[in-house]
Design a protein around this motif. Structure first.
Motif, PDB file in Angstrom:
ATOM      1  N   HIS A 158     -52.344 -39.364  -2.583  1.00  0.00           N
ATOM      2  CA  HIS A 158     -52.138 -38.358  -1.570  1.00  0.00           C
ATOM      3  C   HIS A 158     -53.349 -37.595  -1.366  1.00  0.00           C
ATOM      4  O   HIS A 158     -54.254 -37.746  -1.931  1.00  0.00           O
ATOM      5  N   TYR A 159     -53.450 -37.387   0.069  1.00  0.00           N
ATOM      6  CA  TYR A 159     -54.352 -36.534   0.491  1.00  0.00           C
ATOM      7  C   TYR A 159     -53.889 -35.031   0.865  1.00  0.00           C
ATOM      8  O   TYR A 159     -52.667 -35.012   1.361  1.00  0.00           O
ATOM      9  N   GLY A 160     -54.348 -34.006   0.272  1.00  0.00           N
ATOM     10  CA  GLY A 160     -53.823 -32.640   0.418  1.00  0.00           C
ATOM     11  C   GLY A 160     -54.678 -31.557   0.832  1.00  0.00           C
ATOM     12  O   GLY A 160     -56.009 -31.706   0.776  1.00  0.00           O
ATOM     13  N   VAL A 161     -54.509 -30.591   1.241  1.00  0.00           N
ATOM     14  CA  VAL A 161     -54.863 -29.490   1.600  1.00  0.00           C
ATOM     15  C   VAL A 161     -54.190 -28.094   0.983  1.00  0.00           C
ATOM     16  O   VAL A 161     -53.249 -27.901   0.498  1.00  0.00           O
ATOM     17  N   VAL A 162     -55.298 -27.342   0.111  1.00  0.00           N
ATOM     18  CA  VAL A 162     -54.826 -26.276  -0.694  1.00  0.00           C
ATOM     19  C   VAL A 162     -55.715 -25.072  -0.357  1.00  0.00           C
ATOM     20  O   VAL A 162     -57.034 -25.171  -0.221  1.00  0.00           O
ATOM     21  N   GLN A 163     -55.200 -23.907  -0.652  1.00  0.00           N
ATOM     22  CA  GLN A 163     -56.013 -22.701  -0.348  1.00  0.00           C
ATOM     23  C   GLN A 163     -56.317 -22.090  -1.750  1.00  0.00           C
ATOM     24  O   GLN A 163     -55.526 -22.355  -2.577  1.00  0.00           O
ATOM     25  N   LEU A 164     -57.777 -21.816  -1.847  1.00  0.00           N
ATOM     26  CA  LEU A 164     -58.241 -21.583  -3.037  1.00  0.00           C
ATOM     27  C   LEU A 164     -58.099 -20.236  -3.372  1.00  0.00           C
ATOM     28  O   LEU A 164     -58.152 -19.239  -2.530  1.00  0.00           O
ATOM     29  N   ARG A 165     -57.791 -19.988  -4.564  1.00  0.00           N
ATOM     30  CA  ARG A 165     -57.893 -18.515  -5.108  1.00  0.00           C
ATOM     31  C   ARG A 165     -59.007 -18.007  -5.950  1.00  0.00           C
ATOM     32  O   ARG A 165     -59.258 -16.869  -5.880  1.00  0.00           O
ATOM     33  N   GLY A 166     -59.929 -18.972  -6.103  1.00  0.00           N
ATOM     34  CA  GLY A 166     -61.142 -18.526  -6.822  1.00  0.00           C
ATOM     35  C   GLY A 166     -62.631 -18.688  -5.973  1.00  0.00           C
ATOM     36  O   GLY A 166     -62.431 -18.420  -4.813  1.00  0.00           O
ATOM     37  N   VAL A 167     -63.547 -19.059  -6.617  1.00  0.00           N
ATOM     38  CA  VAL A 167     -64.767 -19.288  -5.961  1.00  0.00           C
ATOM     39  C   VAL A 167     -64.681 -20.271  -4.854  1.00  0.00           C
ATOM     40  O   VAL A 167     -63.982 -21.474  -4.911  1.00  0.00           O
ATOM     41  N   CYS A 168     -65.298 -19.999  -3.757  1.00  0.00           N
ATOM     42  CA  CYS A 168     -65.192 -20.838  -2.355  1.00  0.00           C
ATOM     43  C   CYS A 168     -66.161 -21.764  -2.481  1.00  0.00           C
ATOM     44  O   CYS A 168     -67.366 -21.769  -1.552  1.00  0.00           O
ATOM     45  N   LYS A 169     -66.219 -22.614  -3.673  1.00  0.00           N
ATOM     46  CA  LYS A 169     -67.541 -23.476  -3.700  1.00  0.00           C
ATOM     47  C   LYS A 169     -66.714 -24.676  -4.128  1.00  0.00           C
ATOM     48  O   LYS A 169     -65.736 -25.145  -4.998  1.00  0.00           O
ATOM     49  N   LYS A 170     -67.314 -26.013  -3.792  1.00  0.00           N
ATOM     50  CA  LYS A 170     -66.907 -27.433  -4.093  1.00  0.00           C
ATOM     51  C   LYS A 170     -66.630 -27.473  -5.351  1.00  0.00           C
ATOM     52  O   LYS A 170     -65.494 -27.740  -6.282  1.00  0.00           O
ATOM     53  N   GLN A 171     -67.787 -27.358  -6.308  1.00  0.00           N
ATOM     54  CA  GLN A 171     -67.568 -27.525  -7.943  1.00  0.00           C
ATOM     55  C   GLN A 171     -66.542 -26.664  -8.286  1.00  0.00           C
ATOM     56  O   GLN A 171     -65.919 -27.364  -9.446  1.00  0.00           O
ATOM     57  N   ALA A 172     -66.453 -25.366  -8.023  1.00  0.00           N
ATOM     58  CA  ALA A 172     -65.247 -24.712  -8.782  1.00  0.00           C
ATOM     59  C   ALA A 172     -63.814 -24.977  -8.249  1.00  0.00           C
ATOM     60  O   ALA A 172     -63.074 -24.885  -8.903  1.00  0.00           O
ATOM     61  N   ALA A 173     -63.966 -25.555  -6.982  1.00  0.00           N
ATOM     62  CA  ALA A 173     -62.569 -25.884  -6.380  1.00  0.00           C
ATOM     63  C   ALA A 173     -61.899 -27.263  -7.330  1.00  0.00           C
ATOM     64  O   ALA A 173     -60.817 -27.275  -7.555  1.00  0.00           O
ATOM     65  N   LYS A 174     -62.786 -28.002  -7.705  1.00  0.00           N
ATOM     66  CA  LYS A 174     -62.497 -29.321  -8.516  1.00  0.00           C
ATOM     67  C   LYS A 174     -61.537 -28.733  -9.755  1.00  0.00           C
ATOM     68  O   LYS A 174     -60.448 -29.320 -10.171  1.00  0.00           O
TER      69      LYS A 174
END
Length: 97
Positions: free
Chosen positions: A41-57
């Motif tokens: 699946h492909y999804g979209v999520v709202q991040l709660r933490g740091v707004c950076k790709k590495q942190a999002a992982k």
């Protein structure tokens, strides 16, 4: 004399435009899988933490793993301006996790 007025204004504009997106306005799109049988699946999520790709992982992997999904890739991190164009592709995984 005009340079003295324009310089501080230009510095304020540049700093304002380069300010990071706040976590409340930060989203990521990702790809995930489940095995046996293989599902993707492909999804979209709202991040709660740091707004950076590495942190999002790490954040996304932890959230989706609770329902048996494995994160494959974080595609991008973006602000609210990117939501509309991704909604149709994400389907039921649009802001689900």
């Amino acid at each position: 004399m005009m340079y003295k007025t324009l310089l501080p204004l230009s510095v304020v504009l540049v700093l304002g435009l380069s300010a990071p997106v706040s976590a409340a306005d930060c989203y990521a799109d990702y790809k995930a899988k489940k095995d046996n049988p293989l599902r993707l699946h492909y999804g979209v999520v709202q991040l709660r933490g740091v707004c950076k790709k590495q942190a999002a992982k790490g954040e996304i992997a932890a959230r989706i793993s609770a329902q048996g999904w494995t994160l494959l890739n974080v595609m991008s991190v973006f602000g609210p301006e990117g939501l509309k164009q991704r909604k149709g592709n994400a389907g039921p995984y649009y802001l689900r996790f």
